[in-house]
Design an enzyme around this catalytic site. Sequence first.
Site, PDB file in Angstrom:
ATOM      1  N   LYS A   1       0.834  -1.196   0.000  1.00  0.00           N
ATOM      2  CA  LYS A   1       0.000   0.000   0.000  1.00  0.00           C
ATOM      3  C   LYS A   1       0.869   1.246   0.000  1.00  0.00           C
ATOM      4  O   LYS A   1       1.954   1.272   0.579  1.00  0.00           O
ATOM      5  CB  LYS A   1      -0.908  -0.012   1.231  1.00  0.00           C
ATOM      6  CG  LYS A   1      -1.792   1.213   1.401  1.00  0.00           C
ATOM      7  CD  LYS A   1      -2.586   1.111   2.684  1.00  0.00           C
ATOM      8  CE  LYS A   1      -3.404   2.386   2.906  1.00  0.00           C
ATOM      9  NZ  LYS A   1      -2.549   3.579   3.094  1.00  0.00           N
TER      10      LYS A   1
ATOM     11  N   LYS B   1       7.470   0.747   1.577  1.00  0.00           N
ATOM     12  CA  LYS B   1       8.188  -0.045   0.577  1.00  0.00           C
ATOM     13  C   LYS B   1       9.496   0.616   0.178  1.00  0.00           C
ATOM     14  O   LYS B   1      10.548  -0.020   0.147  1.00  0.00           O
ATOM     15  CB  LYS B   1       7.345  -0.218  -0.697  1.00  0.00           C
ATOM     16  CG  LYS B   1       6.027  -0.899  -0.540  1.00  0.00           C
ATOM     17  CD  LYS B   1       5.383  -1.151  -1.884  1.00  0.00           C
ATOM     18  CE  LYS B   1       5.393   0.028  -2.832  1.00  0.00           C
ATOM     19  NZ  LYS B   1       4.794   1.250  -2.313  1.00  0.00           N
TER      20      LYS B   1
ATOM     21  N   LYS C   1       4.706   7.990  -8.207  1.00  0.00           N
ATOM     22  CA  LYS C   1       5.214   9.078  -7.371  1.00  0.00           C
ATOM     23  C   LYS C   1       6.712   9.276  -7.564  1.00  0.00           C
ATOM     24  O   LYS C   1       7.258  10.303  -7.174  1.00  0.00           O
ATOM     25  CB  LYS C   1       4.928   8.801  -5.888  1.00  0.00           C
ATOM     26  CG  LYS C   1       3.457   8.727  -5.516  1.00  0.00           C
ATOM     27  CD  LYS C   1       3.250   8.751  -4.009  1.00  0.00           C
ATOM     28  CE  LYS C   1       3.953   7.646  -3.284  1.00  0.00           C
ATOM     29  NZ  LYS C   1       3.453   6.298  -3.612  1.00  0.00           N
TER      30      LYS C   1
ATOM     31  N   ASP D   1      -1.865  -0.866  -4.141  1.00  0.00           N
ATOM     32  CA  ASP D   1      -3.287  -0.554  -4.045  1.00  0.00           C
ATOM     33  C   ASP D   1      -3.838   0.059  -5.320  1.00  0.00           C
ATOM     34  O   ASP D   1      -4.855   0.748  -5.304  1.00  0.00           O
ATOM     35  CB  ASP D   1      -3.583   0.349  -2.836  1.00  0.00           C
ATOM     36  CG  ASP D   1      -2.594   1.489  -2.672  1.00  0.00           C
ATOM     37  OD1 ASP D   1      -1.705   1.634  -3.525  1.00  0.00           O
ATOM     38  OD2 ASP D   1      -2.716   2.240  -1.689  1.00  0.00           O
TER      39      ASP D   1
END
Length: 325
Positions: free
Chosen positions: A35, A40, A66, A154
Amino acid sequence: MLDLGALRNEANQEPDPVPTGPVTKETQIIAIYGKGGSGKSFALANLSYMMAQQGKRVLLIGCDPKSDTTSLLFGGKSTPTIIETSSKKKLAGEDLAIEDVCFQRDGVFAMELGGPEVGRGCGGRGIIHGFETLEKLGFHEWGFDYVLLDFLGDVVCGGFGLPIARDMCQKVIVVGSNDLQSLYVANNVCKAVEYFRKMGGNVGVAGILINKDDGTGEAHAFAKAVGIPVLAAIPANEDIRRKSANYQIIGKPGGEWGPLFEQLALNVAIAPPQQPAPLDQDGLLALFKPEDTGGNVTLMPATQADMRGAAYVPKPSLEIIYDAV
């Protein structure tokens, strides 16, 4: 002028023979899913750094739109992404080179795929385009021991499931914490692995990396329930949080947290891909106390009268019903 003779000579050349000698190097390609905000990128930056200090050749590829996978590795500095850089090069009539998008620190090689601007494209298509570009740059000829792929878990778009769907990696690692949302994502990734294995795929789940472990035990219970090992549990620690926020690598040999990442690197290397047994929604909720998740709430069906806020009188149907012949 087109040289037809040269083209004919080239066409008559036999292709290179298929290599038959022993395999001298096998790259482990590992996709890490979790998520957004689960940690991560923090975990991968430190894991890749530790692997490199152990003498391994490591390539870290950020596959999150991102583009923040490599920021901790490079002290907060952002790197040019493959998608944006290749677009600029194409407009300028130039070819993309590996030195335009891949950078290194202390033995770790890293790059970001990037993604489209908000509202201007499909993130999954960006992933596909990024991997197509990597192949043109020679991805399958590079000599790495490990390639770590950082994926946003996600997002259920097919592009983000590419490594699982097309057997582009040997195994998957999920990242989660002791909260319902991150374990929901981890469970969904296990469902994707199960689905594609039924379709003939070979990718399995090597385990879960528990981040921000506060000791409540839900993530450990999840791992046991779906049948995957815990590769490491990174504690919810203020020192770790502060250093991560300041873009500091903590996975260094000899450091306070060095042994944790040394063991994680070993576990990641040897953990075999396994077929998980994902949970249904009730099974996932059962990992938590009912008062924490709303598990003690009873579903109460709504009626037509409820929807109208007044009494409801059914009206005769205008549908024509024919007698059975």
